[in-house]
Design a protein around this motif. Sequence first.
Motif, PDB file in Angstrom:
ATOM      1  N   CYS A 182       0.824  -1.217   0.000  1.00  0.00           N
ATOM      2  CA  CYS A 182       0.000   0.000   0.000  1.00  0.00           C
ATOM      3  C   CYS A 182       0.860   1.269   0.000  1.00  0.00           C
TER       4      CYS A 182
ATOM      5  N   CYS B  59       0.476   4.741  -2.738  1.00  0.00           N
ATOM      6  CA  CYS B  59      -0.316   5.889  -2.284  1.00  0.00           C
ATOM      7  C   CYS B  59       0.268   7.206  -2.797  1.00  0.00           C
TER       8      CYS B  59
ATOM      9  N   CYS C 261      -6.078  11.075   3.211  1.00  0.00           N
ATOM     10  CA  CYS C 261      -6.466  10.158   2.130  1.00  0.00           C
ATOM     11  C   CYS C 261      -7.371  10.894   1.142  1.00  0.00           C
TER      12      CYS C 261
ATOM     13  N   CYS D 182      -4.789   1.745  -3.239  1.00  0.00           N
ATOM     14  CA  CYS D 182      -4.216   0.846  -2.235  1.00  0.00           C
ATOM     15  C   CYS D 182      -5.117  -0.360  -1.964  1.00  0.00           C
TER      16      CYS D 182
ATOM     17  N   GLU E 145      -4.159  -3.163  -4.106  1.00  0.00           N
ATOM     18  CA  GLU E 145      -2.785  -3.657  -3.968  1.00  0.00           C
ATOM     19  C   GLU E 145      -2.562  -4.513  -2.727  1.00  0.00           C
ATOM     20  N   CYS E 146      -3.394  -4.385  -1.721  1.00  0.00           N
ATOM     21  CA  CYS E 146      -3.143  -5.095  -0.456  1.00  0.00           C
ATOM     22  C   CYS E 146      -3.384  -6.598  -0.607  1.00  0.00           C
TER      23      CYS E 146
ATOM     24  N   LYS F   1       8.298   1.055   1.393  1.00  0.00           N
ATOM     25  CA  LYS F   1       7.959  -0.328   1.729  1.00  0.00           C
ATOM     26  C   LYS F   1       9.165  -1.032   2.358  1.00  0.00           C
TER      27      LYS F   1
END
Length: 104
Positions: free
Chosen positions: A16, A20, A39, A45, A48-49, A82
Motif C-alpha cells: 500500500c 499511495c 487520504c 491501495c 494492492e493489499c 515499503k
Amino acid sequence: PYVVTENCIACKYMDCVEVCPVECFYEGENMLVIHPDQCIDCGICERECPAAAIRPDTEAGLHAWLDLNRHYSGIWPRVHQKKSPPDNADIMNGAAAKMSIFSK
Ligand code: SF4
Ligand code: F3S
C-alpha cells in the motif's frame, strides 16, 4: 477515506505504501493505518493489499476501524518506503481475532 482493518495486523505487507500518491500511511509495530484527513479516496491501495485489509469507510461496520486509523495516524510515524513484511505474514493472512495481537 479508506481505512486499514484487522487483517493487516501481523501481515503488514506494505504494498500500500508504494502506491499511495499522498503518502498518508503511518506505521505501528505490526500494522499500518491511513490518516483519514489526508487520504484522497483514490482507492489504489485497496487493490494492492495482498491481505484485502484496506476498505472504503462507506462499508458497513467500519466505524471502530476508522477511529483506530484516526487515532494512531496522529501518533505513529509516517512511512514513505515499503519494507519487508514479517516472515510469517502469509501464515497470518486471514487468521482469526488478530486484534488480540495488535501491537502499538
Ligand atoms: Fe492513499 Fe489512495 Fe489509499 Fe487513500 S485510497 S490511502 S490516497 S492510496
Ligand atoms: Fe497492511 Fe495491506 Fe498495507 S497488509 S501494510 S494494508 S498492503
